[in-house]
Structure formats: C-alpha cells, structure tokens
Design a protein around this motif. Structure first.
Motif, mmCIF file in Angstrom:
data_model
loop_
_atom_site.group_PDB
_atom_site.id
_atom_site.type_symbol
_atom_site.label_atom_id
_atom_site.label_comp_id
_atom_site.label_asym_id
_atom_site.label_seq_id
_atom_site.Cartn_x
_atom_site.Cartn_y
_atom_site.Cartn_z
ATOM 1 N N LYS A 150 46.776 28.979 37.060
ATOM 2 C CA LYS A 150 46.354 27.664 36.698
ATOM 3 C C LYS A 150 45.348 27.444 37.656
ATOM 4 C CE LYS A 150 49.737 25.482 39.908
ATOM 5 N NZ LYS A 150 51.006 24.765 39.907
ATOM 6 N N LEU A 151 44.374 26.234 37.181
ATOM 7 C CA LEU A 151 43.449 25.677 38.183
ATOM 8 C C LEU A 151 43.930 24.409 38.741
ATOM 9 C CD1 LEU A 151 40.379 25.775 35.567
ATOM 10 C CD2 LEU A 151 40.797 27.582 37.134
ATOM 11 N N PHE A 172 37.278 22.705 28.065
ATOM 12 C CA PHE A 172 37.623 21.203 28.082
ATOM 13 C C PHE A 172 37.440 20.489 26.883
ATOM 14 C CE2 PHE A 172 39.970 20.815 31.947
ATOM 15 C CZ PHE A 172 39.696 21.975 32.709
ATOM 16 N N GLY A 173 38.095 19.563 26.405
ATOM 17 C CA GLY A 173 37.729 18.436 25.666
ATOM 18 C C GLY A 173 37.051 17.517 26.173
ATOM 19 N N GLN A 200 31.694 18.626 36.478
ATOM 20 C CA GLN A 200 32.055 17.547 35.454
ATOM 21 C C GLN A 200 30.870 16.534 35.329
ATOM 22 O OE1 GLN A 200 35.768 15.461 36.425
ATOM 23 N NE2 GLN A 200 36.009 14.716 34.247
ATOM 24 N N TYR A 208 33.841 24.723 38.560
ATOM 25 C CA TYR A 208 33.447 23.893 37.498
ATOM 26 C C TYR A 208 32.536 22.706 37.793
ATOM 27 C CZ TYR A 208 36.989 26.648 34.818
ATOM 28 O OH TYR A 208 37.707 27.374 33.871
ATOM 29 N N PHE A 258 42.563 15.052 29.581
ATOM 30 C CA PHE A 258 41.912 16.215 29.341
ATOM 31 C C PHE A 258 42.738 17.348 28.602
ATOM 32 C CE2 PHE A 258 37.931 14.681 30.209
ATOM 33 C CZ PHE A 258 37.659 13.711 31.364
ATOM 34 N N SER A 284 31.586 11.091 32.381
ATOM 35 C CA SER A 284 32.197 10.777 31.106
ATOM 36 C C SER A 284 32.312 12.101 30.302
ATOM 37 C CB SER A 284 31.436 9.676 30.269
ATOM 38 O OG SER A 284 31.477 8.281 30.896
ATOM 39 N N GLN A 285 32.512 13.216 30.752
ATOM 40 C CA GLN A 285 32.699 14.461 30.132
ATOM 41 C C GLN A 285 33.778 15.341 30.687
ATOM 42 O OE1 GLN A 285 29.612 16.845 28.975
ATOM 43 N NE2 GLN A 285 28.029 15.071 28.804
ATOM 44 N N GLY A 286 34.364 16.134 29.904
ATOM 45 C CA GLY A 286 35.392 17.158 30.731
ATOM 46 C C GLY A 286 34.654 18.217 31.349
ATOM 47 N N PRO A 287 35.434 18.590 32.403
ATOM 48 C CA PRO A 287 34.848 19.671 32.885
ATOM 49 C C PRO A 287 34.425 20.976 32.490
ATOM 50 C CG PRO A 287 36.974 19.033 33.966
ATOM 51 C CD PRO A 287 37.003 18.325 32.781
ATOM 52 N N HIS A 336 36.388 30.089 41.553
ATOM 53 C CA HIS A 336 35.981 29.604 40.498
ATOM 54 C C HIS A 336 35.273 28.219 40.665
ATOM 55 C CE1 HIS A 336 37.963 31.444 36.830
ATOM 56 N NE2 HIS A 336 38.034 32.148 37.898
ATOM 57 N N PHE A 381 42.585 21.365 40.634
ATOM 58 C CA PHE A 381 41.244 20.773 40.912
ATOM 59 C C PHE A 381 41.402 19.855 42.220
ATOM 60 C CE2 PHE A 381 38.528 21.368 37.299
ATOM 61 C CZ PHE A 381 39.157 22.010 36.401
ATOM 62 N N GLY A 382 40.535 20.015 43.230
ATOM 63 C CA GLY A 382 40.728 19.024 44.251
ATOM 64 C C GLY A 382 39.595 17.878 43.802
ATOM 65 N N THR A 383 39.041 17.094 44.805
ATOM 66 C CA THR A 383 38.068 16.098 44.508
ATOM 67 C C THR A 383 36.656 16.357 44.351
ATOM 68 O OG1 THR A 383 38.091 15.555 46.913
ATOM 69 C CG2 THR A 383 39.609 14.268 45.658
ATOM 70 N N GLY A 386 40.952 14.522 41.434
ATOM 71 C CA GLY A 386 40.587 15.691 40.588
ATOM 72 C C GLY A 386 41.526 15.685 39.378
ATOM 73 N N LEU A 387 41.698 16.499 38.513
ATOM 74 C CA LEU A 387 42.362 16.715 37.403
ATOM 75 C C LEU A 387 43.905 17.083 38.094
ATOM 76 C CD1 LEU A 387 39.608 16.709 36.043
ATOM 77 C CD2 LEU A 387 40.831 17.921 34.357
ATOM 78 N N TYR A 413 32.871 25.111 32.821
ATOM 79 C CA TYR A 413 32.960 26.179 33.527
ATOM 80 C C TYR A 413 31.397 26.455 33.923
ATOM 81 C CZ TYR A 413 32.415 31.349 34.719
ATOM 82 O OH TYR A 413 32.343 32.563 35.413
ATOM 83 N N TYR A 471 33.566 21.204 41.281
ATOM 84 C CA TYR A 471 34.745 21.574 41.881
ATOM 85 C C TYR A 471 34.542 23.137 42.219
ATOM 86 C CZ TYR A 471 36.351 17.379 39.602
ATOM 87 O OH TYR A 471 36.802 16.037 39.435
ATOM 88 N N HIS A 499 32.156 32.282 38.240
ATOM 89 C CA HIS A 499 33.311 32.581 39.112
ATOM 90 C C HIS A 499 32.989 33.981 39.828
ATOM 91 C CE1 HIS A 499 34.449 35.064 35.765
ATOM 92 N NE2 HIS A 499 35.222 35.677 36.366
#
Lengths: 114, 111
Positions: B98-99, A105-106, B38, B36, A90, B41-44, B34, B101-103, A42-43, B46, B87, B49
């Motif tokens: 803050k978020l 996110f970008g 992904q 999210y 990111f 090849s992109q960002g997460p 929450h 993230f797990g796997t 993950g991130l 939303y 996620y 929630h």
C-alpha cells in the motif's frame, strides 16, 4: 481514455443520511482503493480490494462500507453520515505486480456533511 | 510503516531546475521509493519510482543516495503546471503493498 472515474463530483448530505460513491475503472486492474483527504493532510486509506468479490479494511474504515461486485467497480457507502466524514474522497486502482504498483487516481468526490 | 520526511514547501522560478528532497533513514533493502504529485483540485498522479539506481522518465529524474537513506526528485525545468504537492512514499515490498501518504512538499512556481 477514461482511466478512473468517480461519481458524483460533489455532494452535500445532512447528518444521518446515507449515500454511495461510485468508482469505475476501465484498465482491467485487480486492485482498487478508497482514500479520504482532509485539509492539509495526506491521503488515508479507508478500504481496498484485491479482486472482484473481495474487500479489506485500511487505516480508517469506521463508518464506511464497500463492495466490489464487478471487477471494474468499487463502491463506497456511508450508512449514516456524520460531520466528521466531510472530506474529499479519492478512488484509485492498480495492476499489482511484484515490483510495480502504480496507482491511478480519480478526480475525487468532495463531500460535505452538515 | 516506513516513514519519509519532506520540507513543507519550496519555491522555484519558471524554467529553473527544482530539487525536492526526501529523507527515509529507516528504509529497508527491498523498499521502493515512489513519488506522486497532486495538482490543485485533482487526484494524485504517479511521477516516478526507483529502488537503488537513479531513474529518468519524461516527467522527472530520481536521484537515490548510495546508502538509500535519502532521495531527490528533480524537475529539470519547472513550469507553472508543476505547482503541486509532491509526495515521497516508501512502498514496502512485503505482502499487500500500500501507499502511505505523508503531508508532502508544496511546490510554488513563480513566472
């Protein structure tokens, strides 16, 4: 409707070289973040900023520096790149409110350090 | 940080409903749940929630157990474009939020 824009999209560095990743957001968000994502994980949060002129460390800040001179921009610097910094980076931004903190996110920057 | 547990992967067929589970047994009373996702090849991005009540939006529904120790993200009709890593994240409602993230769960959608 750009949202969060990251440049560059790809970069290859040699060990010891330096570079700066740029993140720009056009949503007038106060909060900005830099994450890294390694394969199968993950991130993880590197640094973040709660407003112009402020920065703070996240989970994995070592080897990185950041600056937030303008509200819309958040820069991530690598002073002396190492192979362990090969990752996808990111950037995200959010308008933090007490009950809502949706992050936008970008598309990411894929960095390889040889 | 509050911890979530999700299956590593799930499979679905196109146009079928998908239920993605998440366990968060250590959740506290003010933690938001929450989701999210992904795409490759992109960002997460939303998804949705909630705090206590079930929530619906144009992307999905979120069903939260009465004791809040688990939740389920529901995609009503999966499409190929829904193939992504999902996620489940607890957003702690104290101080800087803050978020973490797990796997996540990798959702595979077959035509």
């Amino acid at each position: 409707n750009a949202g969060v824009t990251q440049t560059p999209k790809f970069r290859v560095l040699k060990t010891g070289q330096s570079m700066t990743l740029l993140c720009a957001q056009d949503m007038n968000h106060e909060y900005m973040y830099w994450y890294r994502q390694d394969p199968g994980m993950g991130l993880r949060l590197i640094h973040y900023s709660v407003g112009e002129g402020t920065t703070a460390k996240g989970e994995v800040p070592d080897g990185y520096n950041v600056s937030r001179l303008k509200k819309q921009n958040f820069l991530l610097g690598l002073e002396s790149a190492a192979p362990s910094q090969t990752s996808v980076y990111f950037c995200a931004s959010s308008y933090d409110r007490s009950w809502e903190n949706i992050q936008y996110f970008g598309a990411g920057t894929r960095l390889s350090v040889l | 940080d509050a911890k979530t547990t999700q299956p590593n992967s799930m499979e679905s067929n196109e146009e079928e409903p998908v239920h993605l589970p998440c366990n968060h047994s250590t959740i506290s009373g003010t933690d938001y749940i929450h989701w999210y996702r992904q795409l490759p090849s992109q960002g997460p991005e939303y998804v949705i929630h909630g705090l206590t009540s079930n929530v619906n939006n144009r992307m999905a529904s979120l069903a939260i157990a009465e004791d809040r120790k688990s939740s389920t993200l529901i995609l009503h009709r999966a499409t190929l474009r829904d193939a992504a890593v999902y996620y489940c994240i607890l957003r702690v409602n104290t101080g800087f939020q803050k978020l973490v993230f797990g796997t996540g769960t990798r959702l595979l959608v077959s035509p």
